[in-house]
Write a protein that holds these residues in place. Sequence first.
Motif, PDB file in Angstrom:
ATOM      1  N   MET A 152       0.600  -1.217  -0.398  1.00 24.92           N
ATOM      2  CA  MET A 152      -0.517  -0.094  -0.147  1.00 24.92           C
ATOM      3  C   MET A 152       0.847   1.121   0.177  1.00 24.92           C
ATOM      4  O   MET A 152       0.649   2.104  -1.148  1.00 24.92           O
ATOM      5  CB  MET A 152      -0.739  -0.164   1.230  1.00 24.92           C
ATOM      6  CG  MET A 152      -1.590  -1.080   1.007  1.00 24.92           C
ATOM      7  SD  MET A 152      -2.732  -0.911   0.915  1.00 24.92           S
ATOM      8  CE  MET A 152      -4.395  -0.732   1.593  1.00 24.92           C
ATOM      9  N   GLN A 153       1.779   0.738   0.813  1.00 25.71           N
ATOM     10  CA  GLN A 153       3.042   2.131   1.034  1.00 25.71           C
ATOM     11  C   GLN A 153       3.215   2.961  -0.482  1.00 25.71           C
ATOM     12  O   GLN A 153       3.426   3.637  -1.226  1.00 25.71           O
ATOM     13  CB  GLN A 153       4.016   2.059   2.200  1.00 25.71           C
ATOM     14  CG  GLN A 153       3.138   2.807   2.640  1.00 25.71           C
ATOM     15  CD  GLN A 153       4.090   2.597   4.401  1.00 25.71           C
ATOM     16  OE1 GLN A 153       3.997   2.989   5.337  1.00 25.71           O
ATOM     17  NE2 GLN A 153       5.323   1.987   4.506  1.00 25.71           N
ATOM     18  N   MET A 154       3.934   1.714  -1.457  1.00 27.04           N
ATOM     19  CA  MET A 154       4.031   1.661  -2.827  1.00 27.04           C
ATOM     20  C   MET A 154       3.657   2.151  -3.147  1.00 27.04           C
ATOM     21  O   MET A 154       3.302   2.834  -4.131  1.00 27.04           O
ATOM     22  CB  MET A 154       5.028  -0.376  -3.218  1.00 27.04           C
ATOM     23  CG  MET A 154       5.030   0.142  -4.114  1.00 27.04           C
ATOM     24  SD  MET A 154       5.471  -1.191  -5.374  1.00 27.04           S
ATOM     25  CE  MET A 154       4.441  -1.907  -5.300  1.00 27.04           C
ATOM     26  N   LEU A 155       1.737   1.954  -3.347  1.00 24.61           N
ATOM     27  CA  LEU A 155       1.200   2.186  -4.573  1.00 24.61           C
ATOM     28  C   LEU A 155       1.406   4.373  -4.515  1.00 24.61           C
ATOM     29  O   LEU A 155       0.352   4.595  -5.510  1.00 24.61           O
ATOM     30  CB  LEU A 155       0.089   1.457  -4.623  1.00 24.61           C
ATOM     31  CG  LEU A 155      -0.251   0.348  -4.406  1.00 24.61           C
ATOM     32  CD1 LEU A 155      -1.311  -0.615  -3.958  1.00 24.61           C
ATOM     33  CD2 LEU A 155       0.018  -0.025  -6.072  1.00 24.61           C
ATOM     34  N   ILE A 156       0.467   4.237  -3.189  1.00 29.19           N
ATOM     35  CA  ILE A 156       0.225   5.368  -2.849  1.00 29.19           C
ATOM     36  C   ILE A 156       1.596   6.632  -2.820  1.00 29.19           C
ATOM     37  O   ILE A 156       1.531   7.570  -2.847  1.00 29.19           O
ATOM     38  CB  ILE A 156       0.090   5.484  -1.236  1.00 29.19           C
ATOM     39  CG1 ILE A 156      -1.305   6.979  -1.057  1.00 29.19           C
ATOM     40  CG2 ILE A 156       0.468   5.433  -0.187  1.00 29.19           C
ATOM     41  CD1 ILE A 156      -2.478   6.590  -0.081  1.00 29.19           C
ATOM     42  N   GLY A 157       2.598   5.262  -3.036  1.00 29.73           N
ATOM     43  CA  GLY A 157       4.306   6.630  -2.630  1.00 29.73           C
ATOM     44  C   GLY A 157       4.389   7.291  -1.470  1.00 29.73           C
ATOM     45  O   GLY A 157       5.004   7.971  -1.200  1.00 29.73           O
ATOM     46  N   GLN A 158       3.906   7.049  -0.231  1.00 30.39           N
ATOM     47  CA  GLN A 158       4.330   7.902   0.941  1.00 30.39           C
ATOM     48  C   GLN A 158       3.902   7.631   2.092  1.00 30.39           C
ATOM     49  O   GLN A 158       3.446   5.457   2.364  1.00 30.39           O
ATOM     50  CB  GLN A 158       3.194   8.712   1.260  1.00 30.39           C
ATOM     51  CG  GLN A 158       3.513   9.724   0.350  1.00 30.39           C
ATOM     52  CD  GLN A 158       2.136  10.864   0.653  1.00 30.39           C
ATOM     53  OE1 GLN A 158       2.048  10.928   1.375  1.00 30.39           O
ATOM     54  NE2 GLN A 158       1.407  11.050  -0.596  1.00 30.39           N
ATOM     55  N   GLU A 159       4.460   7.862   3.237  1.00 30.45           N
ATOM     56  CA  GLU A 159       4.270   6.293   5.055  1.00 30.45           C
ATOM     57  C   GLU A 159       3.000   6.119   4.954  1.00 30.45           C
ATOM     58  O   GLU A 159       2.234   7.588   4.575  1.00 30.45           O
ATOM     59  CB  GLU A 159       4.923   7.297   5.463  1.00 30.45           C
ATOM     60  CG  GLU A 159       5.083   5.833   7.053  1.00 30.45           C
ATOM     61  CD  GLU A 159       6.172   6.936   7.887  1.00 30.45           C
ATOM     62  OE1 GLU A 159       5.090   6.313   8.798  1.00 30.45           O
ATOM     63  OE2 GLU A 159       7.302   7.235   7.937  1.00 30.45           O
ATOM     64  N   ILE A 160       1.934   5.340   5.315  1.00 31.10           N
ATOM     65  CA  ILE A 160       0.726   5.337   5.869  1.00 31.10           C
ATOM     66  C   ILE A 160       0.295   5.148   6.848  1.00 31.10           C
ATOM     67  O   ILE A 160       1.182   4.506   7.905  1.00 31.10           O
ATOM     68  CB  ILE A 160      -0.368   4.271   4.564  1.00 31.10           C
ATOM     69  CG1 ILE A 160       0.640   3.046   4.655  1.00 31.10           C
ATOM     70  CG2 ILE A 160      -0.126   5.168   3.275  1.00 31.10           C
ATOM     71  CD1 ILE A 160       0.002   2.566   3.978  1.00 31.10           C
ATOM     72  N   GLN A 161      -0.819   5.364   7.304  1.00 28.27           N
ATOM     73  CA  GLN A 161      -1.361   4.668   8.625  1.00 28.27           C
ATOM     74  C   GLN A 161      -2.713   4.488   9.526  1.00 28.27           C
ATOM     75  O   GLN A 161      -2.892   4.923   8.286  1.00 28.27           O
ATOM     76  CB  GLN A 161      -1.179   5.901   9.520  1.00 28.27           C
ATOM     77  CG  GLN A 161      -1.959   6.902  10.952  1.00 28.27           C
ATOM     78  CD  GLN A 161      -1.897   7.880  11.783  1.00 28.27           C
ATOM     79  OE1 GLN A 161      -0.779   8.813  11.290  1.00 28.27           O
ATOM     80  NE2 GLN A 161      -1.946   7.500  12.869  1.00 28.27           N
ATOM     81  N   LEU A 162      -2.700   3.352   9.640  1.00 30.80           N
ATOM     82  CA  LEU A 162      -4.133   2.846   9.747  1.00 30.80           C
ATOM     83  C   LEU A 162      -4.885   4.007  10.327  1.00 30.80           C
ATOM     84  O   LEU A 162      -4.113   4.159  11.529  1.00 30.80           O
ATOM     85  CB  LEU A 162      -3.840   1.737   9.580  1.00 30.80           C
ATOM     86  CG  LEU A 162      -5.110   0.620  10.039  1.00 30.80           C
ATOM     87  CD1 LEU A 162      -5.773  -0.097   8.911  1.00 30.80           C
ATOM     88  CD2 LEU A 162      -5.100  -0.397  11.068  1.00 30.80           C
TER      89      LEU A 162
END
Length: 314
Positions: A152-162
Amino acid sequence: MIKSWLRRFKPAYSAYNFFQKSGLKGLNEKYKSVGLNKKYYQSVSAKDFEGLPEKKNWLDERNSKDLLPGDRIFELFSEEHKTELLNWSDNGYSILKTFFSEDQIDRVNDDVTALVENKTADWRYGRKIMFAHKQSESIKDLAQNGPLKQVMQMLIGQEIQLFQSINFLEGSEQKTHSDSIHMSTYPKGNLIAAWVALEDIDSEQGPLHYYPGSHHLPYIMNEDYSHGGKGMLLGKRPYDFYENKIEAIVTSKNLKKEVFRAKKGDVFIWHANLLHGGEFHANKDLSRKSMVFHYYSTEAICYHEITQRPAILD
Ligand SMILES: O=C(O)CCC(=O)C(=O)O
């Protein structure tokens, strides 16, 4: 009566949010960095960001077919999964078959059964068990510690948080929508979601539906339909009007619906603006065990367009 009016009264939310400082931490600074004179507890909607630059994520700016090959995470996937991921920018979704093992899913199902049986499941909105990842190690593990979050981080290109997990035992039967009306961001497109099949789900069990490529359509926010709100008051039933608006778009653009007939362990990842929903659950003798994870990018300003509230994060 008073309760339903209060629910529409924006200052009531602001008063509540005033005491949610830790869940809204960093918001003042984010507002300031984009030149908005707003405090963390105040009401917020897409209208506030009008005229500000909309920076697109990398796979919205350019195509995954060109950008993903060579990516460290991408190269770890099977050829079948790679094909799905390469089509992300065009389709707005990727189907990753048998992403999770039978054992991983069985552990989730055992935990959900236990939460339901011991009456600690956080049931909301009728059919949804919310935030089970806070009570179940196996759910938390799938959402936060493994390859799902990485892809998911790869697809959005950023760090993510649930932001949330949702567990279903039956079909949501939710009308077609884009998650960006519920979980909105500035810049737009900084939400990403995954749906996990916790058993085989066929057409009679209210499967997920989606409209390939619909993430390319303009985001529909409050100002794009008659939400009925004015000044300090939210509209009476804004979501009904929103659903009607989406239905009209689907009809006028003649969008082609697909239904995801999933196998246990399959994962469907979707873009912040992909139109999707739940089919009618025709055979109630059968369950529809599934789970959704919604993630926000950590950098974005996160809020809820429909209720015009900032998103409270852990
Ligand atoms: O699982 C479903 O039927 C729909 C879920 C959904 O639309 C969502 O969580 O955004």
